[in-house]
Scaffold this motif. Sequence first.
Motif, PDB file in Angstrom:
ATOM      1  N   ILE A  56       0.832  -1.206   0.000  1.00 14.62           N
ATOM      2  CA  ILE A  56       0.000   0.000   0.000  1.00 14.62           C
ATOM      3  C   ILE A  56       0.866   1.256   0.000  1.00 14.62           C
ATOM      4  N   SER A  57       2.028   1.181   0.642  1.00 14.14           N
ATOM      5  CA  SER A  57       2.870   2.376   0.785  1.00 14.14           C
ATOM      6  C   SER A  57       3.343   2.935  -0.554  1.00 14.14           C
ATOM      7  N   HIS A  58       3.319   2.122  -1.608  1.00 16.92           N
ATOM      8  CA  HIS A  58       3.741   2.603  -2.931  1.00 16.92           C
ATOM      9  C   HIS A  58       2.756   3.605  -3.519  1.00 16.92           C
ATOM     10  N   VAL A  59       1.491   3.558  -3.069  1.00 11.18           N
ATOM     11  CA  VAL A  59       0.472   4.434  -3.660  1.00 11.18           C
ATOM     12  C   VAL A  59      -0.163   5.369  -2.638  1.00 11.18           C
ATOM     13  N   ALA A  60      -0.035   5.059  -1.347  1.00  9.07           N
ATOM     14  CA  ALA A  60      -0.698   5.852  -0.309  1.00  9.07           C
ATOM     15  C   ALA A  60       0.092   7.132   0.000  1.00  9.07           C
ATOM     16  N   GLU A  61      -0.593   8.073   0.597  1.00  2.00           N
ATOM     17  CA  GLU A  61       0.114   9.270   1.077  1.00  2.00           C
ATOM     18  C   GLU A  61       1.042   8.898   2.219  1.00  2.00           C
ATOM     19  N   GLN A  62       0.530   8.062   3.155  1.00  2.00           N
ATOM     20  CA  GLN A  62       1.340   7.596   4.280  1.00  2.00           C
ATOM     21  C   GLN A  62       0.732   6.313   4.847  1.00  2.00           C
TER      22      GLN A  62
END
Length: 536
Positions: free
Chosen positions: A202-208
Amino acid sequence: MEVKQIAIIGAGVSGLGAIKCCLEEGLEPTCFEKSNDIGGLWRYEETTERPGIYKSLTCNTSKEMTAFSDYPIPDHYPNYMHNSKMMEYLRMYARHFGLMKHIQFQTRVCRVRKRPDFSSSGQWDVVVEVDGKQKTYVFDGVMVCSGHSTEKCLPLQDFAGISKFQGKYLHSWEYRHPDSFVGKRVVVIGIGNSGADVAGEISHVAEQVFLSTRRGAWIWNRVWDNGNPLDTTLFTRYNRTIQKFYPTFLINRWAENKLNARFNHANYGLQAKHRFLSHQSIFSDNLPNHIITGRVLVKPNVKEFTPTSAIFEDGSEEIVDNVVFATGYTFSFPFLDDSSKILDSEHTMFKFVFPPQLEMPTLAFIGILQPVGATIPTSELQSRWVTRVFTGLQKLPSQSNMMADINKRKRKMEKEFVKSPRGIHRVQYIDYMDEIASELGVKPNLLSLFLWDTKLAKEIFWGPCTPYQYRLQGPGKWAGARVAILTQRDRILKPLKTRVLKNCETSSSSLFWVRYICAVIVLFVPVLLILLVIYQ
């Protein structure tokens, strides 16, 4: 003599192995699978109606350690297989041994109950439902292969304010890919294998992304020393022998130092409250990279939720849009009549297979354990043992002796492991495989092999403890086992060597080392001569 009819519940990896083992022993299996395909959890589907896997899921155990014991995974397959490759392998296995014709798909098992004459016959009534209609079968034995990830564990009661949280929350079994988390602030609760994977992806696309953990974790990576698969390097009979003589604190110290050499767990907020051997470790090749680049921030446990944020136990508060509960799974057997009389609340079983209080040993549970290693070989060996018991060729101890064995194991586990729901089913891979193999009479005889087949014995002792070792002798002996063991290192290397070096490149590499050694000699010989003159 009439052929015994055996019911198998579930056509996942354990169920497929059970069908094949029944056929080996001359039993007639009927496998009931509630979905429309084989594979169980390994079959990726977009739907979230059933326990599922995320699209990127890759095996944590390497192919040579994961294979069925008489059907090696193709040599060109990668050492750590994507779930699609695992499904290809399972389909090949099912076709090769003719398993599909023994499976009834889209058939739900409603009830498994003893027949009135069970104490003498050991038979079961199995009620199934197909297209809304129920049908009852009579079976001489039942093998439950439904797995230990049948129900999501979602402890919402432990998180105050979650009912008022305005964002979206879900369990990791509903997670398939990160598309819906683009630009979001996400907290992932739980640092098991799924939690680490989901947070990183998820961290590849999430803000944080915030990764919340109560007790920390020790993080392994799949690629070990010299680029070898971790389990083929560590899970050897030689290493296991050494471990039995070493004090636990020394093994813990070695392992923790080894893992901290890759990245200091305390500096990364992952320092575990437990020692290395006391609890399940986590596989994650990329988590340290996600943390060091700031895409994942490690946080303590969530104390409570507000409508728009999460408050952590250290007092910090973060605005979040989504919550992913990577809080694991539980398992149950709702189809089992009088289950409380067959299993206690901890699902106590003799060697994690046979309920000890049954009058007749005709009910067995396959794959209901947590091996520190691959699942397929352990569940397959269980099935080989079970089918021999069902045929009457193997006998179980008395109920009192089985209970003594169970209680001895419980005391040992309470002493060694942190108490947790899955921890009570944790087993060391080689120890458990040898334990069941001894019951079955297929544990390799190393002394005999060293006398008569030294080459094979050396690979069995110093090489990876692959499943083929348990096909060398005894019931189910496979003629190809010796060759499979002696060629296992070739199968490990083949998928890595996709760039073939030319002779000139190889020779230039050799020339480099010759020049290097010559340079060392030229530099240090004069120094040695000077020292000799000075100290004469």
